[in-house]
Design an enzyme around this catalytic site. Structure first.
Site, PDB file in Angstrom:
ATOM      1  N   GLU A 175       0.826  -1.215   0.000  1.00  0.00           N
ATOM      2  CA  GLU A 175       0.000   0.000   0.000  1.00  0.00           C
ATOM      3  C   GLU A 175       0.859   1.263   0.000  1.00  0.00           C
ATOM      4  O   GLU A 175       1.168   1.819   1.045  1.00  0.00           O
ATOM      5  CB  GLU A 175      -0.945   0.021   1.216  1.00  0.00           C
ATOM      6  CG  GLU A 175      -1.856   1.244   1.221  1.00  0.00           C
ATOM      7  CD  GLU A 175      -2.729   1.351   2.460  1.00  0.00           C
ATOM      8  OE1 GLU A 175      -3.592   2.250   2.507  1.00  0.00           O
ATOM      9  OE2 GLU A 175      -2.545   0.538   3.403  1.00  0.00           O
ATOM     10  N   LYS A 212      -2.775  -2.064  -2.785  1.00  0.00           N
ATOM     11  CA  LYS A 212      -3.820  -1.191  -2.257  1.00  0.00           C
ATOM     12  C   LYS A 212      -3.412   0.237  -2.579  1.00  0.00           C
ATOM     13  O   LYS A 212      -2.397   0.737  -2.068  1.00  0.00           O
ATOM     14  CB  LYS A 212      -4.006  -1.384  -0.756  1.00  0.00           C
ATOM     15  CG  LYS A 212      -5.124  -0.515  -0.168  1.00  0.00           C
ATOM     16  CD  LYS A 212      -5.491  -0.928   1.257  1.00  0.00           C
ATOM     17  CE  LYS A 212      -6.581  -0.014   1.804  1.00  0.00           C
ATOM     18  NZ  LYS A 212      -7.067  -0.441   3.138  1.00  0.00           N
TER      19      LYS A 212
END
Length: 297
Positions: A175, A212
């Site tokens: 992420e 993400k």
């Protein structure tokens, strides 16, 4: 790796719930839930209260595997129980794939980014995750400026740690968040996509990751990443957008599903009756599910 869970994450309809607020973000999450800081006297009491909130969410009849494919947990949530079962087992029994947040927060900003703090105990944590039948992990960095050297450092650090996680038999969610208020956000995202692609192309065939990412300014910016053979799934964070705005932006991106935190829990309150709580949670889940599976033409 659980192959049934892998298939669920790869092809399942729905989204991933992010229930991984940690020490730094827990007071705000509790405040938004209607629990103020004068209602607890210690960190232990704070974490007990946030676990009560998470338990109420995951045990709700609205929190089901036909809309939610996975859930990301905080370390203490993994160690605790819901209705007598460890949280990961409880979720798996509901058909929801459990993930674990493994990063220890962000370092100070440098070169327009915030790298992850060192994780010296990661191997031990991954071992515990396997004991608790966790499928994958999540770790967050932060990108605030169009600084190519900084972005490359973020991506390299993420992939270096991801390989350690893969070696432990888990699937990492990488992420590298792009701040939604960053100047030149679209240019940052274009460079980030190229930097991630470079690292993906270095992986062996059996090294699988998830991504993400902030919902991009230019729709389908991440299509090449979504289609990459080493990528199980690409999910989107809400990043401070309202749920309505995040849902609308998400709908413009083919193959991108939600992994929302604040946008999932913002309308929930400790003082709501169970009936009201379940209704609001159900409506929220339905709206995020719809944005994840029904895309604009």
């Amino acid at each position: 790796m659980n192959t049934e869970q892998l298939e669920k994450i790869k092809t399942g309809k729905g989204f991933i719930a992010a229930l991984d607020q940690s020490g730094g973000s827990t007071p705000k999450a509790l405040k938004d839930y209607g629990v103020t800081e004068d209602q607890y006297d210690s960190e232990d009491e704070m974490f007990n209260l946030v676990h009560d909130m998470r338990t109420r969410i995951v045990a709700s009849p609205a929190f089901t595997s036909d809309k939610i494919v996975g859930a990301i947990l905080f370390e203490q949530t993994m160690d605790r129980t819901v209705e007598g079962k460890h949280t990961g087992d409880y979720l798996a029994d509901k058909g929801i794939v459990p993930f674990l947040k493994v990063d220890k927060g962000l370092a100070e900003q440098k070169d327009g980014v915030q790298l992850m703090k060192p994780m010296p105990e990661l191997d031990s944590l991954l071992s515990r995750a396997n004991e608790h039948k966790i499928f994958g992990t999540k770790m967050r960095s932060n990108i605030l400026e169009l600084n190519k050297d900084g972005i490359d450092l973020v991506v390299k650090q993420q992939f270096d740690v991801a390989k350690q996680i893969i070696a432990a038999g888990l699937v990492p969610i990488i992420e590298p968040e792009v701040n939604i208020n960053a100047e030149n956000k679209a240019d940052i995202e274009a460079y980030l996509a190229d930097s991630i692609l470079t690292e993906l192309n270095k992986l062996n065939d059996d090294q699988l990751v998830m991504l993400k990412l902030t919902i991009p300014t230019n729709p389908n910016q991440y299509q090449t990443l979504i289609n990459h053979q080493n990528v199980v799934r690409v999910v989107a964070l809400s990043g401070g957008y309202s749920r309505e705005a995040a849902n609308n932006l998400l709908k413009a991106n083919d193959g991108l599903i939600a992994s929302f935190s604040r946008a999932l829990i913002n309308d929930l309150n400790v003082n709501q009756s169970d009936e009201e709580f379940d209704r609001i949670l159900g409506e929220t889940i339905e709206s995020i599910y719809d944005a994840s599976v029904n895309k604009n033409a």
